[in-house]
Design an enzyme around this catalytic site. Structure first.
Site, PDB file in Angstrom:
ATOM      1  N   GLY A 224       0.814  -1.218   0.000  1.00  0.00           N
ATOM      2  CA  GLY A 224       0.000   0.000   0.000  1.00  0.00           C
ATOM      3  C   GLY A 224       0.846   1.267   0.000  1.00  0.00           C
ATOM      4  N   CYS A 274     -13.509  -3.217   5.867  1.00  0.00           N
ATOM      5  CA  CYS A 274     -14.897  -3.051   6.300  1.00  0.00           C
ATOM      6  C   CYS A 274     -15.851  -3.881   5.452  1.00  0.00           C
ATOM      7  CB  CYS A 274     -15.303  -1.589   6.257  1.00  0.00           C
ATOM      8  SG  CYS A 274     -14.504  -0.601   7.532  1.00  0.00           S
ATOM      9  N   ASN A 386      -3.044  -7.562   9.369  1.00  0.00           N
ATOM     10  CA  ASN A 386      -3.106  -7.029   7.998  1.00  0.00           C
ATOM     11  C   ASN A 386      -2.325  -7.924   7.019  1.00  0.00           C
ATOM     12  OD1 ASN A 386      -4.027  -5.117   6.148  1.00  0.00           O
ATOM     13  ND2 ASN A 386      -2.206  -3.835   6.350  1.00  0.00           N
ATOM     14  N   ARG A 388      -1.714 -10.303   4.040  1.00  0.00           N
ATOM     15  CA  ARG A 388      -2.440 -10.130   2.772  1.00  0.00           C
ATOM     16  C   ARG A 388      -2.091 -11.216   1.770  1.00  0.00           C
ATOM     17  NH1 ARG A 388      -5.491  -5.003   1.710  1.00  0.00           N
ATOM     18  NH2 ARG A 388      -5.343  -3.888   3.673  1.00  0.00           N
TER      19      ARG A 388
HETATM   20  C1  SPV Z   1      -6.552  -0.571   1.603  1.00  0.00           C
HETATM   21  O1  SPV Z   1      -5.954  -0.502   2.692  1.00  0.00           O
HETATM   22  O2  SPV Z   1      -7.559   0.100   1.344  1.00  0.00           O
HETATM   23  C2  SPV Z   1      -6.083  -1.515   0.583  1.00  0.00           C
HETATM   24  C3  SPV Z   1      -4.737  -1.994   0.690  1.00  0.00           C
HETATM   25  O3  SPV Z   1      -6.772  -1.785  -0.344  1.00  0.00           O
HETATM   26  S1  SPV Z   1      -3.625  -0.730   0.339  1.00  0.00           S
HETATM   27  O4  SPV Z   1      -2.942  -1.117  -0.883  1.00  0.00           O
HETATM   28  O5  SPV Z   1      -2.762  -0.687   1.470  1.00  0.00           O
HETATM   29  O6  SPV Z   1      -4.324   0.501   0.145  1.00  0.00           O
END
Ligand code: SPV
Ligand code: MN
Length: 626
Positions: A224, A274, A386, A388
């Site tokens: 992210g 969410c 978190n 992934r």
């Molecule tokens: C989010 O956190 O909204 C994501 C992962 O989809 S990120 O790439 O970290 O934004």
């Protein structure tokens, strides 16, 4: 031949030189040359998106140790640093040129100062390493939606992730010649420890130069923060969309199957963690996107595409019961990068996967055992919350066939949903586009989650779920959305959903995770006027009989009347308090809030107060039935 290209020659093999030369846009050469000048890599690899180049990136990610192979064919694991486990709002800033201003709520720094800082952090950061040059097409290539991007990075993991998450762009760049604009990202993972993890987290910086459409990211690997075309380029796309009259949104896109083989597309905006992906992945429906959507008015119809073609999704809670489709994919051979999981005997484990986890293994803190604590004495969980996975959408059986349609798909509905434990009912339909944009989108409240590195559980406004990514004045964004709907023949119907409503006394969640499937089916019927609804002060809510039937059809479950009443009771005090918080936020923090926001919220307040006079503080939905 551009002088930039010539300057690059010593760092390029003949093949890579030719690949770069085939793109006739001197701006591309300039960006690579300036990046190389600053970061000083030993050599430069240009990815042409050929199968060979993509395989090379995969191989290098393993060879360098940024990823390690797991037992299942195609699976690898990557670890991020202990302090690099989410998007980092604190160090993500806009570079603001002198004389320009941005909303107070946005993290920012003077452009000259910020550029000087980030350039000094990037200086020689790639010494002895390879700089990878990658081209992507955001949205289907050769479509009115297409936005082009290129990234220079020294991380094979980042490059690998991008080949999974984004459509190849090399050919589009090659064919578009000079003059075409594109977004640029320069990333360096910085100093790495022996496990190939970024070390200097206190020097992590992510700066967005909207004046030049360039993103700088350094001393981080968390996707992210480092995969530029996720949330970083998204910020630039929001600006571009605003100027050009379209929408860039933090939205999933799904096809919902209605009666008679009908399919209706929905987009849904939810803050991170969410329920966005799990909604798009409901069994029996199709997923077209799980994170970022571009939406355009095409012949007065709202049409949407997925910016990406893969998922960078949250693992926590994916188990055979709640997310059967994803669970199966994650347990089948195929290209998947797992990050920040627990690894034992070549198998990845995550929290809430529906089985006992091993008592030791390797995680983001190194060797881990049950009871291991951090320097503050806190127990370290087996896998990060978190943690992934990165997977191509096409690997999913339920991937929607229209994924690459250059014209996108027509949207029947849009949902907005946050973590609202107190006020809004689980699903409701707005009275109009304007009401939906204001009462559900601009008023979206949520509690912070583990997707950012901040403290969890703090309630906050997260406008349209893009609060973290917005790069234009907040009020202007609302205005833009209001105007977008006005120009459509039949705007998508806006719904508010809330999967996180709790019992006011016990604090327990009032819904099971799969109940959302019923709400989705109800929304689909509403788009086609095939279900009735009850008008309440905050929106149209479902009738008990319809939900009871849908619970039976969709989930094979009974739906007791008392559950319905509890879930759909209009809570007047909580709703009034919500309106106050939202108005306060916009009054204090947003100087350009459209007047409609206050008008629509005041109307909602009046409806609530009137209802309270007749029925009291907590009003069963049945009271509103004629
Ligand atoms: C989010 O956190 O909204 C994501 C992962 O989809 S990120 O790439 O970290 O934004
Ligand atoms: Mn997201």
């Amino acid at each position: 031949m551009s002088s930039y290209l010539e300057a690059l020659r010593p760092r390029l093999s003949e093949i890579d030189y030719r690949k770069l030369r085939a793109i006739a846009n001197p701006e591309v050469h300039r960006f690579v040359a300036e990046a190389a000048d600053l970061c000083n890599p030993k050599r430069i690899f240009v990815c042409s998106n050929s199968a060979e180049d993509v395989a090379y990136i995969r191989r290098k990610a393993i060879e360098t140790g940024e990823e390690k192979p797991l037992k299942a064919h195609g699976h690898t694991v990557h670890f991020d640093g202990v302090y690099d486990q989410g998007r980092d709002r604190r160090v993500t800033k806009y570079l603001v040129p002198k004389g320009d201003t941005l909303s107070k709520v946005l993290n920012q720094i003077d452009r000259d100062e910020g550029l000087a800082e980030i350039r000094s952090l990037l200086k020689n950061s790639m010494e002895g390493r390879t700089m990878i040059v990658l081209f992507v097409s955001l949205g289907p290539p050769n479509s009115v939606f297409t936005v082009l991007g290129m990234q220079c990075t020294d991380s094979w993991y980042v490059a690998h992730s991008e080949t999974i998450l984004f459509r190849p762009g090399y050919e589009v760049f090659r064919r578009s010649g000079s003059g075409r604009d594109f977004l640029r990202v320069l990333h360096s993972a910085g100093k790495l420890d022996k496990n190939m993890v970024s070390m200097e987290h206190e020097k992590k910086r992510i700066y967005i130069d909207y004046a030049e459409n360039i993103i700088y990211s350094v001393n981080t690997q968390y996707a992210g923060n480092s995969v530029g075309f996720k949330k970083l380029a998204f910020r630039l796309a929001i600006r571009k969309a605003n100027q050009e009259g379209w929408l860039a949104e933090h939205m999933m896109i799904m096809g919902v199957h209605g009666p008679g083989g009908r399919k209706t597309y929905f987009a849904g905006a939810f803050p991170s963690a969410c329920g966005k992906t799990s909604t798009a992945m409901l069994p029996g429906e199709t997923i077209l996107g799980d994170d970022i959507a571009y939406i355009r008015n095409i012949n007065s119809v709202a049409r949407a595409v997925n910016v990406e073609c893969g998922i960078f999704g949250i693992l926590q809670g994916i188990n055979p019961k709640d997310d059967p489709l994803l669970f199966e994919v994650l347990n089948s051979p195929g290209e998947i990068i797992f990050s920040n999981v627990l690894v034992k005997d070549g198998k990845p484990y995550w929290l809430g996967m529906g089985c006992d986890l091993p008592e030791d293994g390797v995680n983001y803190t190194g060797y881990w055992w049950e009871g291991k604590t951090d320097e503050n004495g806190n127990r370290i969980p087996p896998a990060h919350k978190n943690a992934r996975y990165t997977v191509p959408l096409r690997a999913l059986k339920n991937c929607d066939p229209e994924l690459d349609n250059p014209l996108g798909v027509e949207l029947g509905g849009i949902m907005y949903g946050g973590r609202d434990s107190k006020a809004y009912v689980p699903v409701q339909q707005s009275f109009s586009w304007e009401h939906g944009v204001i009462a559900y989108g601009a008023s979206l409240e949520t509690e912070t989650t583990f997707a950012t590195v901040d403290k969890e559980g703090i309630p906050e406004i997260n406008m349209m779920s893009i609060q973290d990514f917005i790069s234009i004045p907040l009020g202007q964004n609302i205005r833009h959305l209001l105007d977008f709907g006005k120009k459509l023949k039949k705007p998508p119907i806006i719904f508010g959903v809330n999967y996180f409503l709790r019992d006011l006394e016990t604090g327990e969640y009032l819904n099971a995770p799969r109940d959302k499937h019923v709400w989705v089916k109800w929304m689909e019927l509403r788009v086609h006027n095939e279900a009735e609804a009850i008008k309440t002060p905050t929106g149209y809510v479902p009738k008990y009989e319809d939900l009871r039937r849908l619970f039976r059809q969709v989930l094979g479950k009974d739906y007791p009347k008392r559950d319905y009443i509890k879930q759909f009771t209009i809570r007047v005090p909580e709703n009034l308090a919500k309106i106050d918080r939202v108005k306060k936020f916009y009054k204090e923090k947003v100087s350009d809030t459209p007047i409609e926001l206050f008008k629509i919220l005041d109307q909602q307040r009046r409806r609530l107060v009137q209802a309270r006079k007749r029925f009291g503080d907590y009003i069963s939905p049945e009271k509103f039935e004629k």
